[in-house]
Every structure is written in structure tokens, then in C-alpha cells.
Design a protein around this motif. Structure first.
Motif, short mmCIF file in Angstrom:
data_model
loop_
_atom_site.label_atom_id
_atom_site.label_comp_id
_atom_site.label_asym_id
_atom_site.label_seq_id
_atom_site.Cartn_x
_atom_site.Cartn_y
_atom_site.Cartn_z
N LYS A 24 -13.63 -46.86 -28.79
CA LYS A 24 -12.62 -46.57 -27.82
C LYS A 24 -12.52 -47.73 -26.76
O LYS A 24 -11.74 -48.09 -26.38
N ARG A 27 -11.06 -50.97 -27.91
CA ARG A 27 -9.57 -50.83 -27.91
C ARG A 27 -8.94 -51.04 -26.55
O ARG A 27 -8.25 -51.65 -26.41
N SER A 28 -9.55 -50.19 -25.66
CA SER A 28 -9.14 -50.39 -24.16
C SER A 28 -9.40 -51.49 -23.40
O SER A 28 -8.68 -51.92 -22.50
N VAL A 54 -14.87 -44.59 -20.75
CA VAL A 54 -13.89 -44.76 -19.62
C VAL A 54 -14.62 -45.40 -18.21
O VAL A 54 -14.08 -46.22 -17.61
N GLU A 57 -15.36 -49.06 -19.12
CA GLU A 57 -14.01 -50.12 -18.90
C GLU A 57 -13.91 -50.53 -17.35
O GLU A 57 -13.51 -51.49 -16.94
#
Length: 319
Positions: A24, A27-28, A54, A57
Motif C-alpha cells: 500500500k 503504491r501511494s 498512511v 506516507e
């Protein structure tokens, strides 16, 4: 997206939920990765945020903004440190451990924090620290490339010699603020670069200082810190567990000796020292730096003069 040929090695020991977080996160942030920043690089940020993709990131993107603001990627080639920092900023690489990780020696007693902050700005002091870290990480990356592991994330070993440490200079507010700023800079922008940190010759008062800064350190960082008193037998044994004697100066239990029997190898490790007062910034120098914003005023007894300042940088202080 940059090549990630090292992906299988990086995720080998991850749990299923951690692998999902890595995918995840990958990709972000694919839009901001540079060549060579594969899974080992991404895992640094994930580990710093307990595999919350999250939060990782957010941390990475804020760090990229910090690097752009401070022009970190060009420090080594486009910034010339002030003379006081070049001469009296203590640290240096003395060798590598058995895995090829650079060993950074910091003779902490040689850090004249009072003298340096009277000779250079807080901004320059922070910039010097960032530039030094970048230089050491660059050397660590070159070592990995020579060893045939160019895609691995570089790490460092720190040996901090606290002999003759005194907490008194750091009770001065500007010095304390700089220390906290540097810890914040490190934790926010250099996660998981530390393989191990050996704090040696720590006096009893050091426990007080460490208790103050410990809450600002990530738990992963704290777990890599090993604190030893002045019992040389114990800390030398700990260093030798993963460091060959030919990679340490004789002063620290190794076999390296500099010119004229220099056991501290000062040709490799800057010892710092007392900054001469003739390097201190004078009022006239500061006036030249802020030409156009210099004013004077007479304040009568009992009156007040109110000044308004726009603070562009958090953590700034009046000097």
C-alpha cells in the motif's frame, strides 16, 4: 516507478499485514521515489510509523518538503560551512564494522555549544549536522555498492564519547533548543539509519540529560542505544563484538594510530574544541546581516516598547 529488485529480500521476514502495508505504501508514494529507493528504503519509514502506511506516507512527504526547503540534496556540493563549524564541529569516520557499516566517532566533550552558537546561527548549526549526516550516509551507500548490495538502505554506527560531559552548557536555553531541534530533525527525516549507538564514558549526570531527551526519541532508536560508564573494559568488549581492532583508534581499544603516535586519530576524527572569542559574532556583524531592518529607539523609565516579529521558522529564538 524506480526499480525494486531487492523486494523479495526486504519482505522475506515480514508478517502478512506488514507486507500488505508495504504494498500500500509503495503504491501511494510511487510518484515521489527516486531510482534506487526500493523496499529497504520504504521499510525505514514504515518501521518508524509502526507499519501504518498512511502515517508513513505523511512522514515521507513532509521529509521531502523539509529536504527541499533546506536544499539538503545540494549541501555537500553547494554549501560552505562557516569557519567555526569547519574547525570545531566534532565527529568523523574511523572505519567500518564487520558488515561494512561506517563507524562515526563523536568526541562529545569537544562540542563547545556555547562558543559555536555565539559564532554561527542556529540555522547553520542544524544545516551542518544535516550535511554531516548526508556525507556519512553517502559513504555508507558507497560501501554497500562496493559490497554488491547497492539496493540496500545504508546505516551507520555511532560511538559517542561522553568523557568530561557537563550538563551545564545545555541549561542555556538556546543550546537546549538546538539539541531538541536536532533530535526532531533526525527522527523526522532519518528514520532507521542507526544500526547501533554506543555511548561510552558516560558520567552519572548523563542519566539526567538522557531522561530529558528520551521522550523525543522513537522507541526503535532507544532500543539501539547502549550506554556505558567509564569502565573501559565493558564498553571496549561491546565495541569489539562487531568491530575489528584495526577499525578503531587505539584510544578506543583499536590499533589505529595517527601521526606522532596520535591514539585518537585526529586526522580522521575532528576533536572540536573551545571556539576562540574572536570568532564570536559581533553586534556590527549582525547589523550588516540585517541591513534595512535595523532601528533604534529610546524608552523612558516606566514606559514600554512593544515589538512585533513575524516568525517564519518554528523554533526560532531572539539573539
Amino acid at each position: 516507478m524506480p526499480p525494486v529488485s531487492n523486494r523479495s529480500n526486504a519482505i522475506m521476514d515480514l508478517a502478512d499485514d506488514q507486507r500488505f502495508a508495504l504494498m500500500k505504501f509503495r503504491r501511494s508514494v510511487s510518484d515521489c521515489l527516486q531510482p534506487g529507493q526500493g523496499d529497504p528504503y520504504l521499510l525505514r519509514w514504515l518501521k518508524a510509523r509502526n507499519f501504518d502506511a498512511v502515517a508513513a506516507e505523511k512522514m515521507l512527504r513532509e521529509s521531502l518538503q523539509w529536504r527541499a526547503k533546506w536544499d539538503v540534496d545540494r549541501l555537500l556540493t553547494h554549501w560552505e560551512p562557516p569557519l567555526a563549524l569547519k574547525q570545531f564541529f566534532p565527529s568523523g569516520i574511523c572505519g567500518t564494522d564487520k558488515d561494512g557499516v561506517p563507524i562515526i566517532l563523536v568526541p562529545f566533550s569537544g562540542l563547545d555549544i556555547w562558543g559555536l552558537l555565539h559564532s554561527v546561527s542556529k540555522t547553520d548549526f542544524i544545516r551542518m549536522t544535516a550535511m554531516t549526516l548526508e556525507k556519512y550516509l553517502q559513504e555508507a551507500a558507497e560501501n554497500l555498492k562496493k559490497a554488491g548490495s547497492p539496493s540496500c538502505a545504508p546505516t551507520l554506527i555511532a560511538v559517542m564519547d561522553m568523557e568530561n560531559f557537563s550538563i551545564k552548557p545545555y541549561t542555556w536555553r538556546p543550546a537546549g533548543e538546538v539539541v531538541l531541534s536536532l533530535i526532531h530533525m533526525y527522527e523526522a527525516n532519518y528514520p532507521e539509519i542507526l544500526k547501533a549507538c554506543y555511548i561510552i564514558n558516560a558520567p552519572s549526570i548523563f542519566s539526567v540529560a538522557f531522561s530529558i531527551v528520551r521522550p523525543f526519541l522513537h522507541e526503535n532508536t532507544v532500543q539501539k542505544i547502549h550506554i556505558f560508564s567509564s569502565n573501559a573494559r565493558k564498553w571496549k568488549a561491546a565495541l569489539m563484538e562487531n568491530i575489528s581492532t584495526d577499525q578503531l583508534p587505539a584510544h578506543y581499544g583499536g590499533t589505529q594510530v595517527g601521526i606522532n603516535g596520535d591514539t585518537k586519530c585526529t586526522h580522521k576524527v575532528h576533536q572540536g574544541g573551545k571556539v576562540p572569542k574572536n570568532m564570536y559574532q559581533k553586534l556590527e556583524d549582525l547589523k550588516d546581516e540585517i541591513e534595512g531592518a535595523w532601528t533604534s529607539a529610546n524608552v523612558k523609565k516606566g514606559d514600554k516598547l512593544q515589538l512585533q516579529y513575524d516568525v517564519a521558522e518554528p523554533g526560532s529564538y531572539l539573539k
